[in-house]
Design an enzyme around this catalytic site. Sequence first.
Site, PDB file in Angstrom:
ATOM      1  CD  GLU A 129      63.757  44.399 -37.372  1.00 57.95           C
ATOM      2  OE1 GLU A 129      63.420  43.497 -36.596  1.00 57.95           O
ATOM      3  OE2 GLU A 129      64.457  45.382 -37.021  1.00 57.95           O
ATOM      4  CE  LYS A 173      64.841  41.188 -34.106  1.00 55.19           C
ATOM      5  NZ  LYS A 173      64.173  42.505 -34.111  1.00 55.19           N
ATOM      6  CB  CYS A 187      67.160  44.265 -35.978  1.00 54.17           C
ATOM      7  SG  CYS A 187      67.075  45.938 -35.262  1.00 54.17           S
TER       8      CYS A 187
END
Length: 281
Positions: free
Chosen positions: A47, A120, A162
């Site tokens: 990331e 995300k 993440c």
Amino acid sequence: MANWRLSAIQLTSTPEPAQNLAQVANYLQQLCATHADGLPHLVALPECFAIFGGRDGLQLEQQEVLGQGVIQQACAALAKRFGVYLLAGSLPTTSPEPQRFSASSLLFAPDGSLIADYQKMHLFDVQVADNTGSYLESATTYPGQKITLATVAELKLGLSVCYDVRFPGLMQALGARGMNVLTVPAAFTKVTGTAHWHTLLKARAIENQCFVLAPNQTGVHANGRETYGHSLIVSPWGEVLADAGTEAGWVSTVIDLTDCVRLKQKMPVAHHNRFNSELKP
């Protein structure tokens, strides 16, 4: 082809894209020189691999239109140069809201083409007992609105980023679409990583009977934030096949995607499951 090489590059990224991309190129050169085995090769970056640890607003200032921009062009060129599938863990792209960017995970093919993108979905708005203390990702990041499964021959690649790893409903939805490899590019903090990183990744692999490829940031960054490292490759049985430790570098292993098929035949978890996951609006 059922056999693939999976590799995770671990970085201590800086606020300077050119510096970070040069490091990625260096590690790709090492990887491809060491493992010239002719297998299809998926390499994943963490990331915020290109811009990390800078002043507030830096990513917003350097956001790119999806499919365009200097960082994406560099990633496409690296994928083509080294003949790999390159997952650009996350980089800032434009969103529907001018004051926020999308954290996009992008998959480039060996010919340099962009073949999949994911934004995300779950944003890190938390308090952590570290030297940063409080994180409010939603202030500058627009949440993703779609699930992405990329299909390359036998590879069925589920994309996440993440904090997404804490929400098994996303992975269950990807599993229902046939996922056999899950990517989790991350910048996990040292505190949360020490407590939860290995456990979460192994759990997602076991629950979905898939391989997990999770490149992480590591070390202390320019803004003082400290990340955990330990980029992992995990088997569908929950075995850690590779762990990068805490130094910048890379890990790599060969997998057989039929392992997922055999395990699902022996233990048909998805068939036994009585719950469904749906994406909330």
